[in-house]
Design an enzyme around this catalytic site. Structure first.
Site, PDB file in Angstrom:
ATOM      1  N   HIS A  96       2.957   1.954  -3.706  1.00 38.64           N
ATOM      2  CA  HIS A  96       2.161   3.069  -3.166  1.00 38.64           C
ATOM      3  C   HIS A  96       2.871   3.772  -1.996  1.00 38.64           C
ATOM      4  CE1 HIS A  96      -1.603   2.037  -5.408  1.00 38.64           C
ATOM      5  NE2 HIS A  96      -1.088   0.831  -5.355  1.00 38.64           N
ATOM      6  N   ASN A 154      -8.044   2.357  -7.242  1.00 37.55           N
ATOM      7  CA  ASN A 154      -7.121   3.170  -8.040  1.00 37.55           C
ATOM      8  C   ASN A 154      -7.897   4.221  -8.826  1.00 37.55           C
ATOM      9  OD1 ASN A 154      -4.715   1.925  -7.315  1.00 37.55           O
ATOM     10  ND2 ASN A 154      -4.755   0.469  -9.019  1.00 37.55           N
ATOM     11  N   HIS A 213      -6.819  -2.547   3.674  1.00 37.30           N
ATOM     12  CA  HIS A 213      -6.905  -3.968   3.337  1.00 37.30           C
ATOM     13  C   HIS A 213      -8.228  -4.229   2.614  1.00 37.30           C
ATOM     14  CE1 HIS A 213      -6.785  -8.186   3.386  1.00 37.30           C
ATOM     15  NE2 HIS A 213      -6.129  -8.379   4.503  1.00 37.30           N
ATOM     16  N   TYR A 242      -2.266  -7.920   2.104  1.00 37.05           N
ATOM     17  CA  TYR A 242      -2.263  -6.641   2.829  1.00 37.05           C
ATOM     18  C   TYR A 242      -1.954  -6.797   4.319  1.00 37.05           C
ATOM     19  CZ  TYR A 242      -3.658  -4.300  -1.443  1.00 37.05           C
ATOM     20  OH  TYR A 242      -3.655  -3.802  -2.715  1.00 37.05           O
TER      21      TYR A 242
HETATM   22 FE1  HDE Z   1      -2.265  -3.171  -3.824  1.00 37.30          FE
HETATM   23  N1  HDE Z   1      -0.884  -3.361  -2.340  1.00 37.30           N
HETATM   24  N2  HDE Z   1      -1.809  -5.035  -4.470  1.00 37.30           N
HETATM   25  N3  HDE Z   1      -3.526  -2.946  -5.414  1.00 37.30           N
HETATM   26  N4  HDE Z   1      -2.699  -1.324  -3.253  1.00 37.30           N
HETATM   27  C1  HDE Z   1      -0.572  -2.412  -1.443  1.00 37.30           C
HETATM   28  O1  HDE Z   1      -0.345  -2.788   0.858  1.00 37.30           O
HETATM   29  C2  HDE Z   1      -1.116  -5.943  -3.770  1.00 37.30           C
HETATM   30  C3  HDE Z   1      -3.790  -3.881  -6.378  1.00 37.30           C
HETATM   31  C4  HDE Z   1      -3.643  -0.496  -3.768  1.00 37.30           C
HETATM   32  O2  HDE Z   1      -2.696   4.017   0.600  1.00 37.30           O
HETATM   33  C5  HDE Z   1       0.336  -2.908  -0.367  1.00 37.30           C
HETATM   34  O3  HDE Z   1      -0.276  -1.572   2.747  1.00 37.30           O
HETATM   35  C6  HDE Z   1      -1.129  -7.214  -4.443  1.00 37.30           C
HETATM   36  C7  HDE Z   1      -4.926  -3.491  -7.165  1.00 37.30           C
HETATM   37  C8  HDE Z   1      -3.609   0.778  -3.105  1.00 37.30           C
HETATM   38  O4  HDE Z   1      -1.861   2.526   1.985  1.00 37.30           O
HETATM   39  C9  HDE Z   1       0.500  -4.395  -0.699  1.00 37.30           C
HETATM   40  C10 HDE Z   1      -1.860  -7.008  -5.587  1.00 37.30           C
HETATM   41  C11 HDE Z   1      -5.334  -2.294  -6.648  1.00 37.30           C
HETATM   42  C12 HDE Z   1      -2.604   0.665  -2.157  1.00 37.30           C
HETATM   43  C13 HDE Z   1      -0.310  -4.517  -1.968  1.00 37.30           C
HETATM   44  C14 HDE Z   1      -2.285  -5.633  -5.597  1.00 37.30           C
HETATM   45  C15 HDE Z   1      -4.441  -1.975  -5.563  1.00 37.30           C
HETATM   46  C16 HDE Z   1      -2.054  -0.653  -2.269  1.00 37.30           C
HETATM   47  C17 HDE Z   1       1.591  -2.102  -0.183  1.00 37.30           C
HETATM   48  C18 HDE Z   1      -2.193  -8.015  -6.678  1.00 37.30           C
HETATM   49  C19 HDE Z   1      -6.496  -1.422  -7.111  1.00 37.30           C
HETATM   50  C20 HDE Z   1      -2.131   1.726  -1.201  1.00 37.30           C
HETATM   51  C21 HDE Z   1       1.436  -1.383   1.137  1.00 37.30           C
HETATM   52  C22 HDE Z   1      -2.752  -9.212  -6.207  1.00 37.30           C
HETATM   53  C23 HDE Z   1      -7.779  -2.056  -6.957  1.00 37.30           C
HETATM   54  C24 HDE Z   1      -2.924   1.747   0.068  1.00 37.30           C
HETATM   55  C25 HDE Z   1       0.205  -1.884   1.684  1.00 37.30           C
HETATM   56  C26 HDE Z   1      -2.457   2.857   0.964  1.00 37.30           C
HETATM   57  C27 HDE Z   1      -1.033  -1.159  -1.441  1.00 37.30           C
HETATM   58  C28 HDE Z   1      -0.438  -5.691  -2.597  1.00 37.30           C
HETATM   59  C29 HDE Z   1      -3.018  -5.061  -6.664  1.00 37.30           C
HETATM   60  C30 HDE Z   1      -4.577  -0.761  -4.812  1.00 37.30           C
HETATM   61  C31 HDE Z   1       1.920  -4.895  -0.809  1.00 37.30           C
HETATM   62  C32 HDE Z   1      -0.456  -8.471  -3.977  1.00 37.30           C
HETATM   63  C33 HDE Z   1      -5.556  -4.272  -8.314  1.00 37.30           C
HETATM   64  C34 HDE Z   1      -4.484   1.995  -3.382  1.00 37.30           C
HETATM   65  O5  HDE Z   1      -0.050  -5.209   0.281  1.00 37.30           O
END
Ligand code: HDE
Length: 741
Positions: free
Chosen positions: A95, A168, A359, A382
């Protein structure tokens, strides 16, 4: 300290601004707005160093003589360049490319029956929000138009603390267990040897992984659908994805799925357009969001909830905890409970959009987690990522991340600590500080985790209720319109044709055969490989886990498949032409009356017309009036517009006919099934582009979405044109395959 005091006052003001919510629409001239924006902090101020010393010369470094070497003593040069050297922070691992805006959320009526969350209980409460949209795979500088999931992250600054709904634009996810997330992301990111391709899933490692992970079949249907190439952030749905819990004052819990429903309707573009826009304007979505808010056309979404009483947890054909499944809206209707309005652009991209830290674990009382294993894994990730991205544990003190509810705890110190904590009580229990800060009881709004009963063996495994990977993938495909199905097939053909290893293509087609035999057949045809028969047997694709392959990758379970019309964008209500962009093709000699009548009617309906001509500057109408040209055929393209019109005027149309780009402009818009209008001689340009029959008799009955008439009839042409734009696209004339130009 002076600087510290200044920072605190500024951020208090920010908090207050947020707390007060919506500022008025900015309607002043672009020049005034520019000036106001650009001088916001510095009006009437002297240039200083970071220590507050006034700078006397910011053009020349300190030298030993005008032609001599620079002096190390030049603290201004060193400070300025050192700061510059460190202006970048690591981009988000996923993202990374995002755009954001401020706004406000208000619930329609109290949801106290389900949740004690204050911001969902009080219809008078205007909760400030900050919303960031993003693509997932690409780097910060990549195109907005990648075929990808879009992040839809909302930070609610509630009176009880921050609540982040980090969702999402698709309601399901690729994987069921957080443990697989690094594998998924490694597979989709550019391949590690050559760092190719950027912001694209069309390559071997992604499809290798997907073809070995049948649980991703449902998500793949979504990502290959047009949902992955939205027309605008403002025209896409949002989903919390996981099942969460709502908990009321009495401690009773229900399961909930969160939705965002855009009031502008749900619309996408074509893949052919996406590829071209990536060249013409890779900032297309970012620009679109900024311009809409800047012009006062504030985007709006309704918050929807699907609520499932706790007692019904096991009544579904799938597991509510499985993030690769959705609850069909026909089974549990989405109740719209409140409205989100984005009404203010950020002042500073880095300070706000880049530094905002979301988060899924930022909760308020009345909302709680479910045991979805993907959500559980996210709860750790997060904070961890912010520690390296934002440099330490104090990222909550960055203004955009601050809670408007007061923060009092015994956490202390660390990198970049802003707060000056006073006194000696930094522990609890204490007597030196009178026992403060106190723990809050439930009645004082203290968060109490839902007391779910858990009595289980410690296992590394997956519930069998997660094993049906294909029923909902099939449900999605079957519920699409014919046009949507065709686009999905073309998307899969495109992606898999970029895969170099034949065995990966073949394996993927076999997975598709589990979803729908017809789909697999059409994709296989496009890849020049054998059409697999629909298979119901086990796929046996997985890497066995200690010989327990059957448990890990069992036979596909087929559940009764109904249709879910809500899954098709074709069934979403149309919502008028608000903020739609319309190209008005014109050159010197254009009929001034037709151009004026057309643009006025479009503006009255809320659209944004733009005059596109053979050059920039001004053009003269047939009556000698000067009209400002907004773009030239050289610096724009039909793909940046929702519709095109060509007002009459002999000289104007002759000039356009002599310009191949003008003919191509209309031809391309026709192929992309957009609404097209022409008056008087303008019809000749449509004929030259193949959008209108040349013979008068045939031109009298044009194809769907083509509106023509003589110049005096411009008003009625405009009315029909507006209705045609509101339909978004006229698929019946889309060529097959849908990318004709
Ligand atoms: Fe994320 N995801 N994600 N994700 N995610 C991040 O956090 C992660 C997942 C989502 O505009 C990171 O600050 C793991 C699902 C959005 O700043 C990180 C897993 C969904 C955003 C991270 C998922 C999301 C992130 C990268 C599986 C939809 C952007 C930078 C366990 C429900 C937020 C950050 C923004 C961002 C980890 C799966 C949505 C690395 C480990 C499912 C919208 O922490």
């Amino acid at each position: 300290m002076r600087t510290g005091k200044k920072a605190a006052t500024k951020s208090d003001k920010k908090g207050l601004e947020r707390a007060l919510g919506a500022p008025k629409a900015v309607r002043s001239s672009p020049k005034d707005r520019d000036l106001a924006r650009n001088t916001k902090d510095a009006e009437g101020q002297f240039l200083t160093t970071n220590q507050g010393l006034r700078i006397n010369d910011d053009q020349n470094s300190l030298k030993a003589g005008e032609r001599g070497p620079s002096l190390l003593e030049d603290f201004h040069l060193r400070e300025k360049i050192t700061h510059f050297d460190h202006e970048r922070i690591p981009e988000r691992i996923v993202h990374a490319r995002g755009s954001a805006a401020h706004g406000v959320f208000q619930v329609y009526e109290s949801m106290a029956r389900y949740t004690r969350a204050a911001f969902l209980n009080d219809p008078a409460a205007r909760t400030p929000v900050f919303v960031r949209f993003s693509t997932v795979a690409g780097s910060r500088g990549s195109s907005d138009l990648a075929r990808d999931v879009r992040g839809f992250a909302v930070k609610f600054y509630t009176s009880e603390g921050n609540f982040d709904l980090v969702g999402n634009n698709m309601p399901v996810f690729f994987i069921q267990d957080a443990l697989k997330f690094p594998d998924l992301v490694h597979a989709v990111k550019p391949e590690p040897d050559r760092e190719i391709p950027q912001a694209a899933s069309a390559h071997d490692t992604f499809w290798d992984f997907i073809s070995l992970m049948p649980e991703s079949a449902h998500m793949i249907m979504w990502v290959m659908s047009d949902r992955a190439i939205p027309r605008s952030f403002r025209m896409m749905e949002g989903f919390g994805v996981h099942t969460f819990r709502l908990v009321n004052e009495a401690g009773e819990s229900s399961f909930v799925k969160f939705h965002w429903k855009p009031l502008l309707g749900v619309h996408s573009i074509l893949w052919d357009e996406a590829q071209k826009i990536s060249g013409l304007d890779p900032d297309y979505h970012r620009r679109d969001l900024w311009e809409a808010i800047d012009s006062g056309a504030f985007p709006e979404w309704e918050l929807g909830v699907q609520i499932v009483p706790e007692k019904d947890e096991h009544k579904f054909a799938f597991d509510l905890l499985d993030p690769t499944k959705l609850i069909p809206e026909e089974v549990v209707p989405v109740k719209r409970v409140g409205k989100l309005t984005l009404n203010r652009n950020p002042d500073n991209f880095f300070a706000e959009t880049e530094q905002v830290a979301f988060h899924p674990g930022h909760l308020v009382s009345g909302i709680d987690f479910s045991n979805d294993p993907l959500l559980q894994g996210r709860l750790f990730s997060y904070t961890d990522t912010q520690l390296s991205r934002l440099g330490g544990p104090n990222f909550h003190e960055i203004p955009i991340n601050r809670s408007v509810a007061p923060v009092h705890n015994n956490q202390r110190d660390g990198h970049m600590r802003q707060e000056i904590n006073r006194g000696t009580a930094s522990y609890q229990p204490n007597s030196v500080g009178g026992g403060c800060p106190f723990q809050a009881g439930r009645a004082d709004g203290g968060f109490v985790s839902h007391a779910e009963k858990i009595d289980a063996h410690k296992v590394r495994g997956r519930s069998k209720s997660f094993f049906d990977h294909f029923s909902q993938a099939a449900l999605f495909f079957k519920s699409q319109s014919d046009v949507e199905k065709e686009h999905l097939i073309q998307a899969l053909r495109f992606e898999l044709s970029k895969v170099e290893r034949p065995e990966i293509r073949e394996r993927m087609v076999r997975v598709l055969a589990q979803v729908d035999g017809g789909l697999a057949g059409r994709v296989a045809e496009g890849l020049g490989i054998a059409v697999p028969k629909a298979q119901n047997g086990p796929l046996n694709l997985s890497v066995p886990a200690d010989g327990d392959a059957a448990a890990f990758q069992p036979e596909p379970v087929r559940k009764k498949i109904l249709l879910s019309p809500a899954l098709s964008m074709a069934n979403k209500p149309l919502k008028g032409i608000q903020t739609r962009k319309v190209a008005v093709l014109a050159a010197d000699g254009v009929s001034g009356s037709s151009l004026a009548a057309m643009t006025e009617a479009l503006k009255a309906a809320g659209a944004t017309p733009a005059v596109v001509s053979t050059r920039v500057g001004f053009l003269k109408t047939d009556t000698g009036k000067d009209i400002k040209i907004d773009a030239s055929l050289l610096n724009t393209g039909s793909v940046l517009f929702d519709a095109v019109c060509v007002p009459g005027g002999k000289a104007s149309v002759a000039a356009l006919l002599a310009e191949p780009r003008a003919v191509r402009f209309v031809k391309e818009a026709y192929g992309h099934a957009k609404a097209i209008a022409a008056t008087g001689e303008g019809m000749q340009l449509l004929s030259a582009a193949g959008a209108l029959a040349a013979s008068k008799a045939q031109a009298a009955a044009p194809a769907a979405g083509i509106v023509v008439g003589e110049i005096p009839k411009t008003k009625s042409v405009a009315e029909a044109f507006i209705a045609a734009i509101a339909a978004h696209r006229h698929w019946e004339r889309e060529e097959k395959p849908p990318t004709p130009s």
